[in-house]
Scaffold this motif. Structure first.
Motif, short mmCIF file in Angstrom:
data_model
loop_
_atom_site.label_atom_id
_atom_site.label_comp_id
_atom_site.label_asym_id
_atom_site.label_seq_id
_atom_site.Cartn_x
_atom_site.Cartn_y
_atom_site.Cartn_z
N ARG A 95 -8.88 3.06 1.32
CA ARG A 95 -8.89 2.03 0.27
C ARG A 95 -10.26 1.97 -0.38
O ARG A 95 -11.27 2.27 0.25
CB ARG A 95 -8.54 0.65 0.84
N THR A 140 -9.44 -4.30 6.05
CA THR A 140 -8.62 -3.13 6.36
C THR A 140 -7.59 -3.48 7.42
O THR A 140 -6.40 -3.18 7.29
CB THR A 140 -9.50 -1.95 6.85
N CYS A 143 -4.84 -5.46 6.05
CA CYS A 143 -3.91 -4.68 5.23
C CYS A 143 -2.99 -3.84 6.11
O CYS A 143 -1.88 -3.50 5.72
CB CYS A 143 -4.66 -3.75 4.28
N ASN A 166 -13.63 -8.27 -2.54
CA ASN A 166 -12.74 -7.26 -1.96
C ASN A 166 -11.42 -7.88 -1.50
O ASN A 166 -10.36 -7.26 -1.64
CB ASN A 166 -13.44 -6.54 -0.80
N LEU A 170 -7.77 -6.68 -2.83
CA LEU A 170 -6.77 -6.15 -1.89
C LEU A 170 -5.63 -7.14 -1.64
O LEU A 170 -4.79 -6.92 -0.76
CB LEU A 170 -7.44 -5.79 -0.56
N GLU A 173 -2.17 -6.19 -0.83
CA GLU A 173 -1.92 -5.36 0.36
C GLU A 173 -2.06 -6.12 1.68
O GLU A 173 -1.68 -5.62 2.73
CB GLU A 173 -2.92 -4.19 0.40
#
Ligand code: GLN
Length: 297
Positions: A95, A140, A143, A166, A170, A173
Motif C-alpha cells: 500500500r 496495515t 487493513c 494515511n 486508507l 480498506e
C-alpha cells in the motif's frame, strides 16, 4: 562528460530512455545506491508513465517542460533527499503511504514485523502501536484484519498528523474498528486500557552510530525516530517494563529490533515477565523481530 553536460548538448527532443540514463548517471555520481531505480521512479512521476508503458515505447519523446521538472527532481535526489520524500509517498506491505520529513520512512524490514504479528492476531483483537510514526504498521494490520478498538501513539504531533492523513487515505480498506491515534510518551496515552497485542518499531540506533548512517537517513529521518539512546536499547527497556500493564493475560508483544540486538532485547523481555520469546529474521538474514507472551508461566 557529466550527465548535465550530456543534457546541455542535447536539444529539445529527448527520449524517455535518454532521460532515464542521464538521471541514472547523475545519481550514480552522487553516490546514490539504487540510481537506476530512483531515476526511473522520478521519471515516471513527472511523465505519468508506468514501467510497462516505458518499456513499450522507450523512444517516446518528452516535452521540454517535463524534462525541466525531471531535472529538478534529479537534483533533489542528488542532494541525497530520499526518493520517498521527493515523491511524498512510500510503499509498505503493498500500500502507498503519505510521508514527509516528520516521520520515519517506512522500511521493507518493518514488513516482517507486520507479517509476524498477522500470524497471531485474531479477528476482533485490539492492537496498540507504540511510536506509530506514519501509522504504517497499525494501519496495515487494520487493513489486513478486522480489528477491535486499536490505538497508535507517538510523542510527535506532526507524525500523528501524517498517520491521520494515511488513515483517511486508507479508510476504504480498513476492515474493522478504525484505529485511533493519540499523542504522548510511549504507552502513556493508553492509560487504563488493555490490548491483545502491542506492536512497536521504536527508535533503536545507538546515538553514536547515527553520524555514520547514509545521508538519506541521518539528515532526513527525524532524529527522534532513530535515536535509541547510548546503547540503542532505551525504548525496549521502557516499553518492556510498562507493557504488562497494557496487555490482557497472554497478550503478545512484537518489537522490531536492530540486527545485533536480539540477545539483549530477549533478556530485557525475560526480565519484564515475557515468555515464549521468538526471534524472526528479515530477508537479508538479520534478526529483525522479537515476540514475547506476557506472563505465561
Ligand atoms: N512505526 C513507524 C515505522 O515503523 C515509525 C517508527 C519510528 O518512528 N521509529 O515506520
Amino acid at each position: 562528460m557529466t550527465g548535465e553536460n550530456i543534457l546541455r548538448k542535447m536539444t529539445g527532443d529527448m527520449h524517455v530512455r535518454q532521460l532515464a540514463a542521464l538521471g541514472k548517471a547523475r545519481l550514480q555520481a552522487a553516490g546514490v545506491e539504487c540510481a537506476d531505480y530512483d531515476a526511473k521512479q522520478l521519471l515516471f512521476s513527472c511523465t505519468g508513465l508506468t514501467e510497462a508503458s516505458y518499456l513499450a515505447d522507450p523512444d517516446r519523446s518528452v516535452p521540454q517542460e517535463v524534462q525541466k521538472r525531471y531535472r529538478q527532481l534529479i537534483s533533489l535526489r542528488e542532494q541525497r533527499i530520499p526518493l520517498q520524500l521527493i515523491l511524498g509517498s512510500a510503499w509498505f506491505y503493498g500500500r502507498e503511504f503519505f510521508v514527509n520529513g516528520d516521520v520515519l520512512i517506512p522500511r521493507p524490514d518493518t514488513e516482517i514485523l507486520v507479517e509476524e504479528a498477522m500470524k497471531e492476531i485474531q479477528p476482533g483483537d485490539s492492537v496498540l502501536d507504540v511510536c506509530t510514526g506514519s501509522g504504517c504498521i497499525l494501519l496495515t494490520i487494520a487493513c489486513e484484519q478486522k480489528l477491535g478498538e486499536s490505538l497508535g501513539t507517538d510523542i510527535s504531533a506532526k507524525a500523528l498528523a501524517v498517520a491521520q492523513e494515511n488513515r483517511k487515505r486508507l479508510s476504504e480498506e480498513i476492515r474493522g474498528c478504525v484505529p485511533a491515534f493519540a499523542q504522548g510518551d510511549l504507552l502513556e496515552p493508553a492509560a487504563g486500557r488493555k490490548f491483545d497485542v502491542i506492536v512497536s518499531n521504536p527508535p533503536y540506533i545507538p546515538a553514536g552510530v547515527i553520524p555514520q548512517l547514509a545521508p538519506e537517513v541521518k539528515d532526513h529521518d527525524p532524529l527522534q525516530a532513530l535515536d535509541g539512546g547510548e546503547d540503542g536499547l532505551v525504548f525496549y527497556r521502557r516499553i518492556a517494563a510498562g507493557a504488562g500493564e497494557f496487555l490482557k493475560p497472554d497478550g503478545l508483544l512484537f518489537l522490531e529490533i536492530g540486527y545485533d540486538q536480539a540477545q539483549a532485547v530477549s533478556q530485557i523481555l525475560r526480565n519484564a515477565c515475557f515468555t515464549d520469546i521468538t526471534v524472526t529474521r528479515d530477508y537479508g538474514g538479520n534478526d529483525r523481530v522479537i515476540r514475547g507472551v506476557y506472563g505465561r508461566s
